[in-house]
Motif scaffolding. Structure first.
Motif, mmCIF file in Angstrom:
data_model
loop_
_atom_site.group_PDB
_atom_site.id
_atom_site.type_symbol
_atom_site.label_atom_id
_atom_site.label_comp_id
_atom_site.label_asym_id
_atom_site.label_seq_id
_atom_site.Cartn_x
_atom_site.Cartn_y
_atom_site.Cartn_z
ATOM 1 N N UNK A 77 0.792 -1.224 0.000
ATOM 2 C CA UNK A 77 0.000 0.000 0.000
ATOM 3 C C UNK A 77 0.817 1.263 0.000
ATOM 4 N N UNK A 78 2.104 1.180 -0.300
ATOM 5 C CA UNK A 78 2.919 2.390 -0.246
ATOM 6 C C UNK A 78 3.233 2.938 -1.629
ATOM 7 N N UNK A 79 3.088 2.125 -2.648
ATOM 8 C CA UNK A 79 3.522 2.578 -3.957
ATOM 9 C C UNK A 79 2.345 2.670 -4.907
ATOM 10 N N UNK A 122 -15.352 8.731 -5.484
ATOM 11 C CA UNK A 122 -14.832 7.818 -4.453
ATOM 12 C C UNK A 122 -13.500 7.215 -4.926
ATOM 13 N N UNK A 149 -10.763 9.694 -4.665
ATOM 14 C CA UNK A 149 -10.379 9.966 -3.271
ATOM 15 C C UNK A 149 -9.444 8.892 -2.724
ATOM 16 N N UNK A 150 -9.475 7.700 -3.326
ATOM 17 C CA UNK A 150 -8.637 6.602 -2.838
ATOM 18 C C UNK A 150 -7.336 6.473 -3.625
ATOM 19 N N UNK A 151 -7.098 7.383 -4.583
ATOM 20 C CA UNK A 151 -5.941 7.268 -5.457
ATOM 21 C C UNK A 151 -4.895 8.300 -5.087
ATOM 22 N N UNK A 152 -3.721 7.863 -4.642
ATOM 23 C CA UNK A 152 -2.668 8.802 -4.286
ATOM 24 C C UNK A 152 -1.702 9.013 -5.452
ATOM 25 N N UNK A 207 -0.386 10.232 -8.719
ATOM 26 C CA UNK A 207 -0.875 11.408 -9.442
ATOM 27 C C UNK A 207 -1.329 11.139 -10.887
ATOM 28 N N UNK A 255 -4.629 9.424 -10.814
ATOM 29 C CA UNK A 255 -5.637 10.339 -10.308
ATOM 30 C C UNK A 255 -6.106 11.305 -11.404
ATOM 31 N N UNK A 264 2.568 15.247 -2.680
ATOM 32 C CA UNK A 264 1.481 14.509 -3.328
ATOM 33 C C UNK A 264 0.138 14.844 -2.683
ATOM 34 N N UNK A 311 -13.008 12.992 1.256
ATOM 35 C CA UNK A 311 -14.439 12.691 1.266
ATOM 36 C C UNK A 311 -14.865 11.868 2.477
ATOM 37 N N UNK A 312 -14.023 10.925 2.898
ATOM 38 C CA UNK A 312 -14.463 10.031 3.983
ATOM 39 C C UNK A 312 -13.271 9.335 4.639
ATOM 40 N N UNK A 348 -12.265 6.244 4.478
ATOM 41 C CA UNK A 348 -11.485 5.384 3.584
ATOM 42 C C UNK A 348 -10.370 6.173 2.903
ATOM 43 N N UNK A 349 -10.723 7.367 2.409
ATOM 44 C CA UNK A 349 -9.729 8.192 1.722
ATOM 45 C C UNK A 349 -8.650 8.649 2.711
ATOM 46 N N UNK A 369 -6.357 5.832 3.228
ATOM 47 C CA UNK A 369 -5.510 5.641 2.044
ATOM 48 C C UNK A 369 -4.311 6.583 2.083
ATOM 49 N N UNK A 370 -4.519 7.811 2.580
ATOM 50 C CA UNK A 370 -3.392 8.743 2.714
ATOM 51 C C UNK A 370 -2.526 8.397 3.920
ATOM 52 N N UNK A 375 -1.831 5.570 5.188
ATOM 53 C CA UNK A 375 -0.947 4.423 4.998
ATOM 54 C C UNK A 375 0.252 4.787 4.141
ATOM 55 N N UNK A 376 0.201 5.927 3.458
ATOM 56 C CA UNK A 376 1.355 6.368 2.678
ATOM 57 C C UNK A 376 2.250 7.326 3.463
ATOM 58 N N UNK A 393 5.947 4.303 8.995
ATOM 59 C CA UNK A 393 7.046 3.333 8.895
ATOM 60 C C UNK A 393 7.755 3.138 10.236
#
Lengths: 429, 123
Positions: free
Chosen positions: A209-211, A397, A400-403, A405, A408, B35, B87-88, B90-91, B94-95, B97-98, B103
């Motif tokens: 989940x990091x890349x 949605x 919003x879950x896509x880091x 770029x 996205x 990012x 938005x929520x 989940x998002x 998602x951020x 975890x990055x 770490x």
């Protein structure tokens, strides 16, 4: 090679030997002691010495054997001096170990007789006692000789963190006494599965989940080297061949994944002329050999799916019915979030968007609601079904879950097209 | 929705972490913040100084108390805050975890209750 100075040509030869023999030498040195870090150290010393000696003495006839002998001498010296320190009080009259006459490098080693212990090393790297997240990096380092900072970059985590994980894993292998041996016959299938998973990990590192997609590309060539190595070591394992085929066929399309401006190009819109014909051919060869064993498995199915997509380069069209059959089989033997989402997309293409959405509705589990590919698929299918308001929500949605770029931005462009009435999302050919 | 990503981690002594490691994490945090910013979701990013530089202020029954040191001594301390608007949950996850801080420490994802934005409190 006349244009190379002796020094340069020695460097070139050393680099070539490092590329082809590194893993074999580490595996052999470590298999006697269980100490991968020590094996890497003495081998690094041997390479350093080669760069000093070869320009002067000439490159030996058998560089691999030369390196092995020097590394073994160095290893023996270290052991002796460590033993010496532990067991005897200092006595200046006793010659230090380093003055003991060394074996003449390369003379007593028959290179054809150097056994290949890389498979045992792969089993060690993917041993159940080793944390799953460090198995792939460990293979990349011990078997292929990548540096911790290169591996860290590919996994998009800071180099010291990666270095620390690798050091800890190697210490664990040594101190816990993980054996450098092929596992017992009864556990080989399960252990081999773990080895294949770790090799696959280099190919699809999103499990951490990091890349994002961009970093994943960077690891492609490393994954190819690992998969090819495994297929070479176990040529009678159809799934290892299937994995090598999968990596080849996916990587073949990498050059077409980003356009000249760096924007993401989805599979259906890629120009097949930009795919690598060489990698496709190599992948097809692996896949054909795998099918010869008549034992189907997850990686062979995934490779067959890639092969069906790559066929567009030859035929100009995509056989969606064949893909539907393959994806259905895959979702049955490997029911993961990813395989279900892929099936939904293909069913949407063959049976219409409503049927695809019905497949997506089968997803459950705690991770399903934040699984980005599921939202991308849902958004595309809803747009195709002309349910624009729901599609817009699904695109939002997904975004919003896509880091990553480029991914996205691609989703944003697609969403804009859907909103502005530019028709439903492009239907894959 | 606004979320606070709260970075908690042990506080190393000065010199305990090699410069190379510190630099490497600075690079990672730089990429991370860029990012977040590029995605248009970043509202604030603050990495805190050492807790030993903290001062706590209490006013009770008309009396002011100013004390050296952090509010609570713990093995893991609050070391930084990222405020993001997504938005929520989940998002936000998602951020989180990055986040490079995940770490070596723990990233707590906590919804913002109300925030003072554009001259007024908004929830």
């Amino acid at each position: 090679m006349a244009f190379l100075t002796a020094h340069e040509s020695a460097e070139v030869r050393a680099a070539a030997v490092a590329r082809t023999s590194y893993g074999r030498l580490v595996a052999l040195l470590a298999s006697r002691t269980g100490d991968i870090a020590a094996a890497e150290d003495v081998l690094a010393d041997a390479f350093e010495r080669a760069l000093r000696r070869w320009p002067v003495d000439g490159v030996p006839d058998n560089p691999e054997a030369w390196l092995l002998t020097v590394a073994r001498n160095r290893d023996r010296d270290r052991r002796r001096s460590a033993e010496h320190r532990r067991t005897t009080p200092y006595d200046p009259d006793v010659a230090p170990a380093s003055l003991v006459r060394e074996e003449e490098p390369g003379l007593d080693v028959d290179v054809d007789a150097i056994p290949d212990r890389r498979l045992a090393l792969l089993f060690v790297c993917a041993h159940p006692a080793i944390d799953t997240t460090v198995r792939t990096p460990l293979m990349l380092q011990a078997v292929l000789g990548f540096r911790a900072d290169q591996i860290a970059a590919a996994f998009a985590i800071p180099a010291p963190t990666m270095a620390q994980r690798l050091v800890r894993a190697k210490r664990r292998i040594r101190d816990a006494g993980i054996p450098f041996a092929l596992p017992d016959r009864s556990v080989v299938p399960e252990r081999m599965r773990e080895v294949r998973e770790a090799v696959y990990g280099a190919f699809a590192i999103d499990w951490q989940g990091v890349a994002g997609a961009t970093e994943r590309e960077a690891l492609g060539n490393e994954a190819l080297l690992l998969a090819e190595t495994l297929a070479e070591l176990v040529p009678d394992d159809p799934e290892a061949l299937g994995l090598a085929a999968l990596v080849c066929l996916s990587l073949a399309r990498a050059p077409a994944r980003l356009d000249a401006t760096g924007a993401f190009v989805p599979l259906a819109e890629q120009d097949p002329d930009r795919w690598s014909g060489r990698l496709i051919e190599l992948g097809e060869r692996h896949l054909e050999r795998a099918h010869g064993f008549d034992r189907i498995g997850r990686f062979q199915l995934e490779a067959a799916i890639q092969s069906a997509h790559c066929a567009r380069r030859r035929t100009g069209t995509t056989d969606w019915q064949a893909l539907r059959t393959l994806h259905t089989a895959l979702a049955e033997i490997a029911p993961t979030l990813g395989s279900t989402v892929s099936l939904a997309v293909v069913v949407g293409r063959t049976d219409g968007p409503a049927a695809g959405l019905a497949v997506l509705d089968r997803l459950d589990g705690p991770h399903a609601s934040r699984f980005q590919p599921a939202w991308v698929a849902r958004a595309h299918l809803l747009a195709q079904a002309d349910d624009i308001p729901t599609a817009v929500a699904a695109y939002e949605k997904a975004i919003s879950l896509t880091a990553d770029l480029p991914s996205r931005e691609h989703l944003q462009r697609t969403l804009d097209a859907v909103v502005s009435g530019g028709g439903p999302a492009p239907v894959p050919r | 929705m606004r979320y606070a990503l709260l970075l908690h981690h042990g506080e190393p002594a000065s010199g305990e972490i090699p410069d190379e490691t510190i630099q490497s994490f600075q690079v990672a945090f730089d990429a991370y913040a860029k990012s977040l910013d590029g995605a248009g979701v970043l509202r604030a990013a603050e990495i805190l100084g050492p807790s030993e530089l903290s001062t706590t202020v209490t006013v009770r029954g008309g009396g002011l108390e100013v004390q050296d040191g952090p509010f609570a001594e713990a093995k893991e301390m609050l070391g930084g805050v990222f405020i993001i608007e997504v938005s929520d949950l989940d998002a936000a996850v998602a951020w989180a975890e990055r986040c490079p801080g995940a770490q070596y420490g723990v990233v707590e994802v906590r919804p913002v209750g109300t925030a003072f934005v554009g001259g007024e409190w908004r929830s």
